[in-house]
Motif scaffolding. Structure first.
Motif, PDB file in Angstrom:
ATOM      1  N   ASP A  50      76.154  19.126   8.774  1.00 33.40           N
ATOM      2  CA  ASP A  50      77.397  19.694   8.257  1.00 33.40           C
ATOM      3  C   ASP A  50      77.881  19.024   6.979  1.00 33.40           C
ATOM      4  OD1 ASP A  50      77.959  17.311   9.588  1.00 33.40           O
ATOM      5  OD2 ASP A  50      79.990  17.943  10.116  1.00 33.40           O
ATOM      6  N   ARG A  51      77.116  18.084   6.433  1.00 27.54           N
ATOM      7  CA  ARG A  51      77.484  17.437   5.170  1.00 27.54           C
ATOM      8  C   ARG A  51      76.232  17.198   4.332  1.00 27.54           C
ATOM      9  NH1 ARG A  51      81.607  18.620   7.073  1.00 27.54           N
ATOM     10  NH2 ARG A  51      83.602  17.513   7.110  1.00 27.54           N
ATOM     11  N   ALA A  52      76.410  17.215   2.992  1.00 29.32           N
ATOM     12  CA  ALA A  52      75.295  16.932   2.079  1.00 29.32           C
ATOM     13  C   ALA A  52      75.869  16.413   0.763  1.00 29.32           C
ATOM     14  CB  ALA A  52      74.459  18.183   1.821  1.00 29.32           C
ATOM     15  N   PRO A  53      75.597  15.129   0.426  1.00 26.35           N
ATOM     16  CA  PRO A  53      76.020  14.623  -0.881  1.00 26.35           C
ATOM     17  C   PRO A  53      75.002  14.975  -1.966  1.00 26.35           C
ATOM     18  CG  PRO A  53      75.076  12.848   0.410  1.00 26.35           C
ATOM     19  CD  PRO A  53      75.026  14.081   1.275  1.00 26.35           C
ATOM     20  N   VAL A  54      75.498  15.324  -3.141  1.00 26.47           N
ATOM     21  CA  VAL A  54      74.648  15.623  -4.297  1.00 26.47           C
ATOM     22  C   VAL A  54      75.158  14.815  -5.480  1.00 26.47           C
ATOM     23  CG1 VAL A  54      73.863  17.411  -5.890  1.00 26.47           C
ATOM     24  CG2 VAL A  54      74.127  17.954  -3.471  1.00 26.47           C
ATOM     25  N   SER A  55      74.252  14.142  -6.171  1.00 21.13           N
ATOM     26  CA  SER A  55      74.638  13.340  -7.337  1.00 21.13           C
ATOM     27  C   SER A  55      74.235  14.058  -8.610  1.00 21.13           C
ATOM     28  CB  SER A  55      73.961  11.961  -7.282  1.00 21.13           C
ATOM     29  OG  SER A  55      74.415  11.238  -6.159  1.00 21.13           O
ATOM     30  N   VAL A  56      75.159  14.072  -9.577  1.00 20.54           N
ATOM     31  CA  VAL A  56      74.916  14.705 -10.868  1.00 20.54           C
ATOM     32  C   VAL A  56      75.238  13.698 -11.957  1.00 20.54           C
ATOM     33  CG1 VAL A  56      75.370  16.707 -12.328  1.00 20.54           C
ATOM     34  CG2 VAL A  56      75.664  16.881  -9.841  1.00 20.54           C
ATOM     35  N   ARG A  68      86.207  21.234  -8.974  1.00 25.52           N
ATOM     36  CA  ARG A  68      87.594  21.476  -8.561  1.00 25.52           C
ATOM     37  C   ARG A  68      87.915  22.969  -8.559  1.00 25.52           C
ATOM     38  NH1 ARG A  68      88.684  17.404 -12.434  1.00 25.52           N
ATOM     39  NH2 ARG A  68      88.863  15.318 -11.492  1.00 25.52           N
ATOM     40  N   LEU A  69      87.459  23.683  -9.593  1.00 22.92           N
ATOM     41  CA  LEU A  69      87.738  25.120  -9.681  1.00 22.92           C
ATOM     42  C   LEU A  69      87.149  25.880  -8.495  1.00 22.92           C
ATOM     43  CD1 LEU A  69      87.235  26.010 -13.473  1.00 22.92           C
ATOM     44  CD2 LEU A  69      89.386  25.851 -12.200  1.00 22.92           C
ATOM     45  N   ARG A  70      86.106  25.355  -7.904  1.00 26.58           N
ATOM     46  CA  ARG A  70      85.431  26.041  -6.785  1.00 26.58           C
ATOM     47  C   ARG A  70      85.792  25.456  -5.426  1.00 26.58           C
ATOM     48  NH1 ARG A  70      83.405  26.573 -11.370  1.00 26.58           N
ATOM     49  NH2 ARG A  70      82.288  28.455 -12.004  1.00 26.58           N
ATOM     50  N   GLY A  71      86.928  24.767  -5.386  1.00 28.88           N
ATOM     51  CA  GLY A  71      87.502  24.370  -4.109  1.00 28.88           C
ATOM     52  C   GLY A  71      87.023  23.059  -3.526  1.00 28.88           C
ATOM     53  N   VAL A  72      86.314  22.230  -4.299  1.00 28.06           N
ATOM     54  CA  VAL A  72      85.881  20.928  -3.775  1.00 28.06           C
ATOM     55  C   VAL A  72      87.072  19.973  -3.838  1.00 28.06           C
ATOM     56  CG1 VAL A  72      84.334  18.973  -4.068  1.00 28.06           C
ATOM     57  CG2 VAL A  72      83.500  21.298  -4.480  1.00 28.06           C
ATOM     58  N   PRO A  73      87.501  19.408  -2.698  1.00 27.75           N
ATOM     59  CA  PRO A  73      88.646  18.493  -2.719  1.00 27.75           C
ATOM     60  C   PRO A  73      88.339  17.213  -3.469  1.00 27.75           C
ATOM     61  CG  PRO A  73      87.660  18.570  -0.531  1.00 27.75           C
ATOM     62  CD  PRO A  73      86.992  19.636  -1.341  1.00 27.75           C
ATOM     63  N   GLU A  74      89.385  16.628  -4.048  1.00 27.70           N
ATOM     64  CA  GLU A  74      89.231  15.428  -4.854  1.00 27.70           C
ATOM     65  C   GLU A  74      88.604  14.288  -4.064  1.00 27.70           C
ATOM     66  OE1 GLU A  74      89.434  14.016  -8.660  1.00 27.70           O
ATOM     67  OE2 GLU A  74      90.394  15.897  -8.042  1.00 27.70           O
ATOM     68  N   GLU A  75      88.965  14.168  -2.771  1.00 32.87           N
ATOM     69  CA  GLU A  75      88.449  13.049  -1.977  1.00 32.87           C
ATOM     70  C   GLU A  75      86.959  13.160  -1.687  1.00 32.87           C
ATOM     71  OE1 GLU A  75      90.582  15.938   0.881  1.00 32.87           O
ATOM     72  OE2 GLU A  75      90.877  15.066  -1.112  1.00 32.87           O
ATOM     73  N   VAL A  96      78.413  11.613 -10.814  1.00 36.70           N
ATOM     74  CA  VAL A  96      79.386  12.212  -9.910  1.00 36.70           C
ATOM     75  C   VAL A  96      78.666  12.532  -8.605  1.00 36.70           C
ATOM     76  CG1 VAL A  96      81.034  14.078  -9.535  1.00 36.70           C
ATOM     77  CG2 VAL A  96      80.631  13.231 -11.856  1.00 36.70           C
ATOM     78  N   CYS A  97      79.147  11.958  -7.522  1.00 38.63           N
ATOM     79  CA  CYS A  97      78.588  12.252  -6.200  1.00 38.63           C
ATOM     80  C   CYS A  97      79.578  13.144  -5.455  1.00 38.63           C
ATOM     81  CB  CYS A  97      78.338  10.964  -5.423  1.00 38.63           C
ATOM     82  SG  CYS A  97      77.582  11.247  -3.801  1.00 38.63           S
ATOM     83  N   ILE A  98      79.122  14.338  -5.077  1.00 32.09           N
ATOM     84  CA  ILE A  98      79.982  15.321  -4.408  1.00 32.09           C
ATOM     85  C   ILE A  98      79.445  15.565  -3.003  1.00 32.09           C
ATOM     86  CG2 ILE A  98      80.995  17.630  -4.541  1.00 32.09           C
ATOM     87  CD1 ILE A  98      80.326  17.653  -7.511  1.00 32.09           C
ATOM     88  N   ILE A  99      80.330  15.474  -2.014  1.00 34.29           N
ATOM     89  CA  ILE A  99      79.951  15.740  -0.632  1.00 34.29           C
ATOM     90  C   ILE A  99      80.397  17.156  -0.272  1.00 34.29           C
ATOM     91  CG2 ILE A  99      80.265  15.062   1.781  1.00 34.29           C
ATOM     92  CD1 ILE A  99      80.692  12.227   0.850  1.00 34.29           C
ATOM     93  N   PHE A 100      79.447  17.973   0.170  1.00 35.45           N
ATOM     94  CA  PHE A 100      79.718  19.366   0.498  1.00 35.45           C
ATOM     95  C   PHE A 100      79.646  19.583   2.006  1.00 35.45           C
ATOM     96  CE2 PHE A 100      78.087  19.536  -3.836  1.00 35.45           C
ATOM     97  CZ  PHE A 100      78.932  20.444  -4.445  1.00 35.45           C
TER      98      PHE A 100
END
Length: 228
Positions: A50-56, A68-75, A96-100
């Protein structure tokens, strides 16, 4: 690697009716306190990660703004900036590491960044995992499912003999197993040839549960009020 094949189903049921009276002059077995049905049942469930981090890397502001525009929360976004000196200039590396939790949204954002930024960004393959809450939910669900399967089996056994199932007298969890749900950390970063679905499948968690239950037998089944 495909998950191991589940074990073959095993069915067990015992209908325990009150004994018939012993013939005159003969001592019979002690009378049972009541009529019971003893049933064992099992269940097996799986849970996708249920989670997957992606680094860019690079183009920091555009990446965070697009997320942010696509609903990813800041935290769920972690920004790392690394400054270094190269001869007479300073160089900054940004990541930038984003957890989805929404993997469809993850694919859309990654595709957008590749399309808009091209070779100026590097996107790492996602590493899928489960939150503790997701694993806890899987454990509860597989136990409840096993109990439900056991009760339905007891109902079918009672109907076979024209009896009505009563209240549960004993429910005992006999065995639980868990497997899958993780990938070796080295493989998760080196197996770039894996597709997204293969990565999700390899990270899927499985759980099985076997329970034993004793139910009261109320008496003859009322055909008019029979619950299908």
């Amino acid at each position: 690697m495909a998950p191991p094949a589940p074990p073959p189903s095993r069915l067990f049921a015992e209908l325990d009716l009150a004994p018939a009276p012993a013939p005159e002059g003969r001592v019979g077995p002690p009378a049972l306190p009541g009529r019971e049905v003893h049933v064992s049942g099992s269940a097996e469930l799986s849970a996708r990660p249920d989670r997957a981090p992606v680094s860019v890397s690079r183009r920091l502001e555009y990446i965070t703004h697009s997320a942010r525009l696509r609903g990813v929360p800041e935290e769920n976004m972690t920004v790392t900036e690394d400054f270094s000196r190269v001869e007479n200039t300073y160089q900054m590396e940004a990541e930038v590491c984003i957890i989805f939790s929404d993997f469809g949204k993850m694919q859309n954002i990654c595709n957008l960044l590749i399309e808009k930024l091209g070779t100026s960004v590097t996107i790492s393959p996602p590493h899928f995992y489960h939150t503790p809450e997701a694993i806890d939910t899987l454990r509860r669900q597989v136990c409840v499912t096993a109990v439900g399967n056991t009760r339905r089996k007891a109902q079918e056994v009672c109907r076979l003999f024209g009896q009505a199932l009563g209240k549960p007298l004993l429910i005992k969890e006999e065995e639980t197993k868990e497997w899958g749900g993780h990938i070796d950390s080295h493989l998760s970063h080196s197996a770039d040839s894996q597709t997204l679905q293969e990565r999700i499948q390899n990270a899927t968690a499985y759980a099985s549960c076997r329970v034993f239950a004793v139910f009261e037998i109320k008496g003859k089944e009322n055909r008019r009020n029979k619950v299908l």
